[in-house]
Scaffold this active site. Structure first.
Site, PDB file in Angstrom:
ATOM      1  N   TYR A 101     -61.531  10.714  39.358  1.00 28.30           N
ATOM      2  CA  TYR A 101     -61.109  11.738  40.300  1.00 28.30           C
ATOM      3  C   TYR A 101     -61.541  13.088  39.746  1.00 28.30           C
ATOM      4  O   TYR A 101     -61.288  13.384  38.570  1.00 28.30           O
ATOM      5  CB  TYR A 101     -59.573  11.734  40.479  1.00 28.30           C
ATOM      6  CG  TYR A 101     -59.103  12.929  41.271  1.00 28.30           C
ATOM      7  CD1 TYR A 101     -58.934  12.850  42.653  1.00 28.30           C
ATOM      8  CD2 TYR A 101     -58.866  14.157  40.657  1.00 28.30           C
ATOM      9  CE1 TYR A 101     -58.562  13.951  43.388  1.00 28.30           C
ATOM     10  CE2 TYR A 101     -58.498  15.275  41.393  1.00 28.30           C
ATOM     11  CZ  TYR A 101     -58.341  15.157  42.753  1.00 28.30           C
ATOM     12  OH  TYR A 101     -57.979  16.262  43.483  1.00 28.30           O
ATOM     13  N   GLU A 189     -62.964  18.245  46.535  1.00 29.69           N
ATOM     14  CA  GLU A 189     -62.547  17.045  45.812  1.00 29.69           C
ATOM     15  C   GLU A 189     -63.564  15.916  45.968  1.00 29.69           C
ATOM     16  O   GLU A 189     -64.124  15.731  47.044  1.00 29.69           O
ATOM     17  CB  GLU A 189     -61.200  16.646  46.429  1.00 29.69           C
ATOM     18  CG  GLU A 189     -60.481  15.523  45.796  1.00 29.69           C
ATOM     19  CD  GLU A 189     -59.166  15.256  46.538  1.00 29.69           C
ATOM     20  OE1 GLU A 189     -58.148  15.874  46.187  1.00 29.69           O
ATOM     21  OE2 GLU A 189     -59.173  14.441  47.470  1.00 29.69           O
TER      22      GLU A 189
END
Ligand code: GDP
Ligand code: MN
Length: 376
Positions: A101, A189
Site C-alpha cells: 500500500y 493512493e
C-alpha cells in the site's frame, strides 16, 4: 472530486509511475479487441467511484480475449455499493508476488502532506491500521523541501529489503508525491503497488481525490468529472449551489453556514441521534434553495425527520419559511419537520409557519431533541 481509476492511471503515468497499459470500454464485445491488443492475461475492472471493487466482484482476471468478453459481460451492469457499472477498464494483468500500500494524504495532526506505506497491501488500509498498526509507516513531508531522499529510502526499505526492488519503489514514491502535489489532490493512493516474480514494480490500482477548490487550476482534470457515477444527491446539490455530504443517519439537516451545520451534527450525536447528511444552504437563501435542499434530503430513504436550523443574518427567516411551505405543498411531505428559525424576520417566519403542522422549536437544543424524537 473523485475521478475514475482509468483517469488516475493516466495522471500517474504522466508522472512516470509504472502503470500497465489499459483500454476503457463500455460494451462487453469490445473487450476482445482490447485484450488482443494488450496481450493476455488481462484484468477487467469496473469503473465506479468507490473502493472495494475487488470484493464486490468488480475485478476479474481473464486469460483469453473470449474470457475477457465474458468477464466484461459479468461486470457491466453490476451494482457496486449503489452505483451501476457502465464502464470497464481492460488492463494488462501483472503476475503478483507481493502487494504494497502506498498513499499520500493530508495529515491534520502534523498539518502537512503525509506519505503512508505498508507492506500489507491489497487490503483495506483502515483494517491494517486497526489490527496491525505496526505494519504502517507514516512520514509527514515538509512541502517547502518536498519528499526528501532520506525519507524515500526509509519508506522504500520499509517495504522491501531487496535493493533493486526498493529502488523502483522509491522512484514510484517520488512520482506519487509529485502527482499528489501537482494535481492539488487531497488523496493519491496506489493499493496495491505490486512486485512481480521478476522483481519488477507495477502500480495496478490508482485513486486520486481532487481538492474542488483548486480545480480551476486544472481544467484538464476538471473535465474528468463523471456525474453519472457520483451520488446523485451530491450532484444535484452542487448544481443547486448547496454544500451537501451524505451520511448514514436518520435525521436530515438543513442549516445555513458550515459552522452551524457542523455544530448541529455534533449536537445530534451528543443527544444520541445520527445525522443523515451535512447540508449548508449558504448565506443568501431563496425559497428555491430550501426546496432543492428538501428534495435532495428526501432521496435518502433512511431519513425519518428533518431538522431545519437557521440563524437569520443575511438569510431571511421568512424566505426559509416560504420555501418550507412551497416544499410541503409541492412534495407532499409526510415526514416530520422540526423548525428552528431565529434572527432576521423571525417574527414574520413564525406567523407564516403558525398554521402548519411543522414542529416549532424554541432553541437549538430543543430542536435537536425534537428531531431525534420525531425520527423514532
Ligand atoms: P479495488 O478492490 O477496488 O481496490 O480494486 P483493485 O484494483 O485494487 O483490485 C483488487 C484486487 O484484484 C487486487 O488487490 C489484486 O489482488 C487483484 N488484481 C487487480 N489487478 C490485478 C492484476 O493485474 N493481476 C493480478 N494477479 N491480480 C490483480
Ligand atoms: Mn485497490
Amino acid at each position: 472530486m473523485k475521478i475514475h481509476e482509468a483517469d488516475a492511471r493516466g495522471i500517474f503515468a504522466g508522472y512516470g509511475l509504472p502503470v500497465p497499459p489499459s483500454k476503457m470500454i463500455t460494451k462487453a464485445g469490445d473487450a476482445k479487441a482490447a485484450a488482443e491488443q494488450l496481450g493476455c492475461p488481462v484484468v477487467v475492472k469496473a469503473q465506479v467511484l468507490v473502493g472495494g471493487r475487488g470484493k464486490a466482484g468488480g475485478v476479474k482476471l481473464a486469460s483469453t480475449p473470449e474470457e475477457a468478453v465474458e468477464k466484461a459481460e459479468a461486470i457491466l451492469g453490476l451494482d457496486i455499493k449503489g452505483l451501476t457499472v457502465e464502464k470497464v477498464l481492460v488492463a494488462k494483468a501483472v503476475d503478483i508476488d507481493k502487494e504494497f500500500y502506498v498513499g499520500m494524504i493530508f495529515d491534520r495532526g502534523s498539518r502537512r502532506p503525509m506519505m503512508m506505506v505498508s507492506p500489507a497491501g491489497g487490503v483495506d488500509i483502515e483494517e491494517v491500521a486497526r489490527t496491525t498498526p505496526e505494519k504502517i509507516l507514516k512520514l509527514p513531508v515538509n512541502p517547502e523541501g518536498g519528499l526528501m531522499p532520506f525519507q524515500v529510502r526509509r519508506l522504500a526499505s520499509f517495504l522491501s529489503s531487496d535493493k533493486a526492488v526498493a529502488k523502483q519503489i522509491g522512484k514510484a514514491l517520488k512520482g506519487l508525491y509529485d502527482a499528489f502535489m501537482g494535481s492539488d489532490a487531497s488523496l493519491a493512493e496506489i493499493n496495491p503497488l505490486v512486485e512481480d516474480p521478476d522483481g519488477k514494480v507495477w502500480a495496478i490500482d490508482a485513486k486520486i481525490n481532487l481538492d474542488d477548490n483548486a480545480l480551476f487550476r486544472h481544467p484538464e482534470i476538471a473535465e474528468m468529472r463523471d456525474d453519472a457515477s457520483e451520488d446523485q444527491g451530491e450532484v444535484t446539490a452542487r448544481e443547486a449551489d448547496l454544500s451537501f455530504v451524505k451520511l448514514d443517519g436518520r435525521i436530515g439537516c438543513i442549516v445555513n453556514g458550515a459552522g452551524l451545520a457542523m455544530a448541529t451534527m455534533d449536537m445530534i450525536k451528543h443527544f444520541g441521534g445520527e445525522p443523515a447528511n451535512f447540508l449548508d444552504i449558504g448565506g443568501s437563501s431563496s425559497p428555491e434553495k430550501v426546496l432543492s435542499a428538501i428534495k435532495i434530503i428526501l432521496r435518502d430513504e433512511n431519513v425519518k425527520s428533518i431538522l431545519i436550523n437557521i440563524f437569520g443574518g443575511i438569510t431571511r427567516c421568512d424566505d426559509v419559511a416560504n420555501g418550507l411551505i412551497v416544499a410541503k405543498e409541492k412534495l407532499g411531505l409526510d415526514i416530520p419537520l422540526v423548525v428552528r428559525l431565529t434572527g432576521t424576520n423571525e417574527v414574520e417566519a413564525k406567523e407564516i409557519l403558525a398554521s402548519t403542522e411543522m414542529i416549532a422549536a424554541l432553541d437549538m437544543e430543543d430542536a435537536v431533541k425534537k428531531a431525534i424524537e420525531a425520527a423514532g
